[in-house]
Design an enzyme around this catalytic site. Sequence first.
Site, PDB file in Angstrom:
ATOM      1  N   GLU A 145      -1.872  -5.059  -4.308  1.00 56.78           N
ATOM      2  CA  GLU A 145      -2.667  -4.805  -3.339  1.00 56.78           C
ATOM      3  C   GLU A 145      -3.901  -5.366  -3.205  1.00 56.78           C
ATOM      4  O   GLU A 145      -4.409  -5.822  -2.183  1.00 56.78           O
ATOM      5  CB  GLU A 145      -2.624  -3.275  -3.316  1.00 56.78           C
ATOM      6  CG  GLU A 145      -2.955  -2.683  -2.077  1.00 56.78           C
ATOM      7  CD  GLU A 145      -3.467  -1.284  -2.195  1.00 56.78           C
ATOM      8  OE1 GLU A 145      -3.652  -0.713  -3.214  1.00 56.78           O
ATOM      9  OE2 GLU A 145      -3.583  -0.448  -1.272  1.00 56.78           O
ATOM     10  N   ASN A 174      26.082 -24.000   0.225  1.00 54.59           N
ATOM     11  CA  ASN A 174      26.842 -25.176   0.340  1.00 54.59           C
ATOM     12  C   ASN A 174      25.927 -25.909   1.183  1.00 54.59           C
ATOM     13  O   ASN A 174      25.788 -26.994   1.176  1.00 54.59           O
ATOM     14  CB  ASN A 174      27.998 -24.879   0.806  1.00 54.59           C
ATOM     15  CG  ASN A 174      29.178 -24.786  -0.220  1.00 54.59           C
ATOM     16  OD1 ASN A 174      28.893 -25.410  -1.204  1.00 54.59           O
ATOM     17  ND2 ASN A 174      30.467 -24.155   0.108  1.00 54.59           N
ATOM     18  N   HIS A 219       0.561  -1.244  -0.161  1.00 58.29           N
ATOM     19  CA  HIS A 219      -0.035   0.046  -0.101  1.00 58.29           C
ATOM     20  C   HIS A 219       0.863   1.310   0.024  1.00 58.29           C
ATOM     21  O   HIS A 219       0.604   2.005  -0.928  1.00 58.29           O
ATOM     22  CB  HIS A 219      -0.918  -0.095   1.398  1.00 58.29           C
ATOM     23  CG  HIS A 219      -2.011   1.068   1.496  1.00 58.29           C
ATOM     24  ND1 HIS A 219      -3.112   1.122   0.541  1.00 58.29           N
ATOM     25  CD2 HIS A 219      -2.037   2.171   2.192  1.00 58.29           C
ATOM     26  CE1 HIS A 219      -3.368   2.274   0.674  1.00 58.29           C
ATOM     27  NE2 HIS A 219      -2.820   2.866   1.952  1.00 58.29           N
TER      28      HIS A 219
END
Lengths: 703, 169, 120
Positions: free
Chosen positions: A70, A424, A48
Site C-alpha cells: 500500500e 496454444n 487498502h
Amino acid sequence: MSIDMAQFHQVFFEESFEGLDIMESGLLNMDPGTVDDEEINSIFRAAHSIKGGSGTFGFNDISGFTHIMETLLDEMRDGRRPVTPEAVDVLLRSVDVLRDMLAATSDDGEVDEERVQEQKAELEQILNGKPGEVATDVGAADVAAQPVGGVEVRPIGWHIVFRPLSHMLRTGNDPLRIIRELAELGDLKSEGDISALPALSSYEPEDSYLSWDLHLHGDVEKQAIDDIFDWVEDDCELIIMPLLPEGEPEAVMVAATAAPTASEAETPVVQAAPPPVEQRSKKDRRSSKDRRTKDRRQSVGSSGGGSIRVEISKIDALINMVGELVITQSMLSMLGEDFEMDRLERLNDGLAQLERHTRELQESVMQVRMLPISFTFSRFPRLVHDLSSKLGKKIELKMTGENTEVDKTVIEKIGDPLVHLVRNSLDHGIEMPEVRLAAGKPETGTINLSASHKGGNIVIEIRDDGQGLNRDKIEEKAIEKEIIDEDHNLSDQQIYELIFAAGFSTADVVSDVSGRGVGMDVVRRNINELGGSIEIESDPGKGSAIIIRLPLTLAILDGQTVTVADETYIVPLVSIIESIQVKADQINRVAGKGETFKLRDEFLPILRLHELFGIENPNASSLEEGLLVVVEGDGRHCGLFVDDLLGQQQVVIKSLEANYQRVDGISGATILGDGSVALILDIPGLLRLAAETGADSAAKQTA
Amino acid sequence: MNEPQAKIEAALENQGEEYLTFRLGEEDYGVDILRVQEIRGWEAATRIPNSPEYVKGVVNMRGSIVPIFDMRQRLGMEVHPYSKNTVVIVLRVKNERGERNMGVVVDEVSDVLSTQKDRICNTPEFGGGIATDYISGLADADDKMIMLLDVDKLLNQGEQTDSENEDAA
Amino acid sequence: MASILAVDDSASMRQMVSFTLKGAGFDVVEAVDGVDALSKAKGQSFNLVITDVNMPNMDGISLIKELRGLPAFKFTPLLMLTTESGNDKKQQGKMAGATGWIVKPFNPDQLLATVKKVLG
C-alpha cells in the site's frame, strides 16, 4: 458485547480475492511511466481494503505485508514514485504471495513464510532502496503513546482550558459530549466562561461562543485526555496542564506524562496530539519451511464450492416467484375442494398459471447458479503478460463479453481447457515479432478472448491473428500416428480437426509453454463433459480460432423427444440442425463406406440409432420410413436415423453416474411426465461410439 | 409385499443379524437387511444401450435414476419370465466412491431371517455354476440353506465386467 | 432508536460494522460507496454516519463534504473509518467537515464505545 468475528471471515476472504484480481488486472494495464489515476486508485483501494480488513479480523501477517504494498502504491498514486516495469513486476509477484497468504489463512494451511519474507524484502528494496525499514516500523507511532519507564511522580490531575472555535458545532462535535467524557475519567470541576457571548443582535445560533476551564482530578494518563480531544484539536483552543502534588519537582513529571512535545514542565502543554493509538499487534509469525507450489487461486476457485455470491435482485426474483406460486397453489386447492365440471375452465386457467410460474421459478433458480465468466477470464491478462515476455513475443490480449453469465459448474471446469487453448495460441499461433514484421503484419499479435450468448448457447472464442494451423504437419503427424491413412481424402477442415483426435500428440512441437501433457483430445473431452462442443477455424498466415459452445445451464436442457421401437430418447435441441424425411434418391450406399445421404451439396453419413444401441424391431427399418435428425457434434454432421419425433420439451438432467456409471453415447437421463425415465443422447459421444464400434463406417470416414 | 415390508421394519427395530431372504428358482438367498432401501414390484425399466444382459435398465426412484439388475442373470442362472411375484429389491451398495442405490430383480421375497453370527458358516463349498465370490456365508433356517450375498462385491463387480461386455456388444 | 448510515465498499467491514451496531440496537442502513450513501442520506435522516475513506465512485471525504452541505446533516456526527495513521487523511476529513474518526483496525467493542460516545 462479544461478537464472533469469524462469521465475517468468509466474506472478507472472498472480497480480498476479488481485490487481488482487481490489483492484478490493474497492474497489468499500467503503462510504465504514466499513471492512470483511476487505475492506480482502484489498485490502491483494493490493497487498502485488504489491509484494513485483515487488520480488523486479526490477520496481522497479511495486514503487515499489504501495508508495504500500500505504501508503495500510495507513493505511485501521488506521483512521488515513478511507475517502472520493475516495480510493477514486484507488485505483481507480491499479489501472488498475498493471494497465497490469504488462501493459506482461509484454508487453515501453512503460510510459506520464507517466500513472504523474500517478497517483503523485494518490496522494501523498491520502496527504500534498501530492505528492512518500513515493515518493522508499522507501529512505531504507538510507542510514544505508552508511558515511558522511570515514572516516579504522577500528576494528581489536569487543568484543561477548552475554548471551542466558533465552527465546532458544525463538525458534529458537541463540547458537552467532550466534557461528559472527561468527567468519566475522574473528578471533574468545570467553570463555564460566557464572556465571548456577543450581543443578541449579532448572535449566530450555529456558532459556539462558550469556553470552559476544567479541573480534572484523578490518576489519569494524558493520553486519555488527548484521545478525547483528538477529533477537535483543530476546532478549539486547548491547553492541558498537569496538576502536580505540592512540593514535587516539576521536571520529573514530564517523563511521567510522556507527552512528546512537553518541553518544560512549567509551560502549559499545548495539545499536540500524538497520532492516535494504533493497535497493530506484532507479527505472530508461524514458521513454515515447505514451499507452497500449488496454484492457490486455482484451488480457491474450485474449493469455493461451499458458497456462492448471489445478487440480491436474483433472490428477490425468486421470492416473488415463490409468492406467485403459493397464490396459484391456494387458488387451485380452493377450486379442488368442491369441484364441479362447470369450473373446468378455471381449473385449466389455474393449471396454465401453475405451469407458467413453475417455469419462471425454475428459470430464476437457474439464474442463481449463473456467474459472469470474468471469474475465469480474469486470469488471462496475467498469463499472457508472463508468457509473452517469456517467449519474447509481443502480444495483446483483448477480452470481450466478460459479463456473460454462465453456470457455476462451467466456471469451475472451463478454466483449464481455456488456459490450454490460450497457451496454444500464444505458443504456436502468434509468431515472433520479426517473423510478423517480415510477413507484413503488425509486430504485436492479438489474441481475442470473447464470450457471448448465441441462441441458447454460450459461445467462447479464442481467436488469434497468428500463422494459423500447419496443415501439412498435422497431416504428416496423423499418418505417422496411424490416425488416418495415407490415401485419405480429407478436406483441410477435417485435417485441422485431427488435432482433437485421441492419441494425436504434438510431441515435436511441445514447448515449455503449451506442452504440459494435456492434449487437445482432453480439452475436447472436458468441453463435451460440460455438454458443449468445440470447433476450429484456421486461415493460413492470418490466424486461427477455437470456438467453444456450451449450454446455458447444466441442469436443464431443451430436448427433442425421439423414439426407436419402444424406446424414447432425448436429443439436445442445440445439437439438432434439422429433421428430414429422406427420399430414396438422396441415399447413397457405398460398399465398405456405409450409408450417406445428400443434403443440399453435402454427403452426410447416416447413423442408425437402433443399430448403434442394439435395439431390435425398430418400427422403421428402411430409411424412407423413419426420420433423419440432422445433428452436429464436435463440428461433424450426420443424420441420426430414428423412428419418429415426438415433442420438444425442457428436461431436467439427472445423472446416470450417481447410481450407475457413464454410458457411451448417453449424457444423462431425465424423468418424463409419466414418471418413466428417458435417456439423453450425447451426440459427440454417439459419433465417437459409431466410429469406434464401426457400426457405421461412414462415420469413421469423417472421424 | 406389505408383509415383508412390515417385517423389515420390525426387524430393523431389533437390530440383530438379520437378512432379507428371497428366492431364485429353487435356491434361497439373503441380503443384509440394513442394506435394503425399498422393495417394489417389477415394472418396465428404461433400457441402457450396450449394457450387459443382466442390466435391465434404469427406473425412477423418487427422482433419482436407479439401475436394475436381474439377479438370475447376474449369478449365471437360467432366465425366468417375470411374473406378478417378481420383485425388485433396492439395495444400498458401497464402494470407495461412496454409496449408490441399485435394484435387483428376484423371483420373490420370502422372509426376514434372524440369526446369530455364529450360526453363519463362512466357508461355502459349491461346485459348478454358482459364483461363490459373492457369497459371504451360509445360514441355516428351518432346514433350508440360505446363501448370504455380499452386496458390495456382487454389484460393484458388475461395473468392472461392463466394459468387457461393452466391447462384445 | 438512533439510526446510523454505514458506508464501506468492503462487504466484510460493512457487515461487521452493521452487525455490531444492529446487535446494540441501532437501526443501520448500509451503503457501498459515497454515491450510494449520499442518495440514501437524501431520502432519510440519520443520527450518525460512519464512512470508509477509500471507496470507488465517491470517496469518504467527498461524501462528508457533500453531507455537511445538506441542511439535515449540518450537525450530524460524521465519522470516518481510516487506516491512515498519518494526519493527512484526518486533516482532509476535518476540513471536509468530519466529526472524527475511528482508526482501523478496530474491534466491535471499540466501535460501539465510540458510537455510544458520539450519540451520547
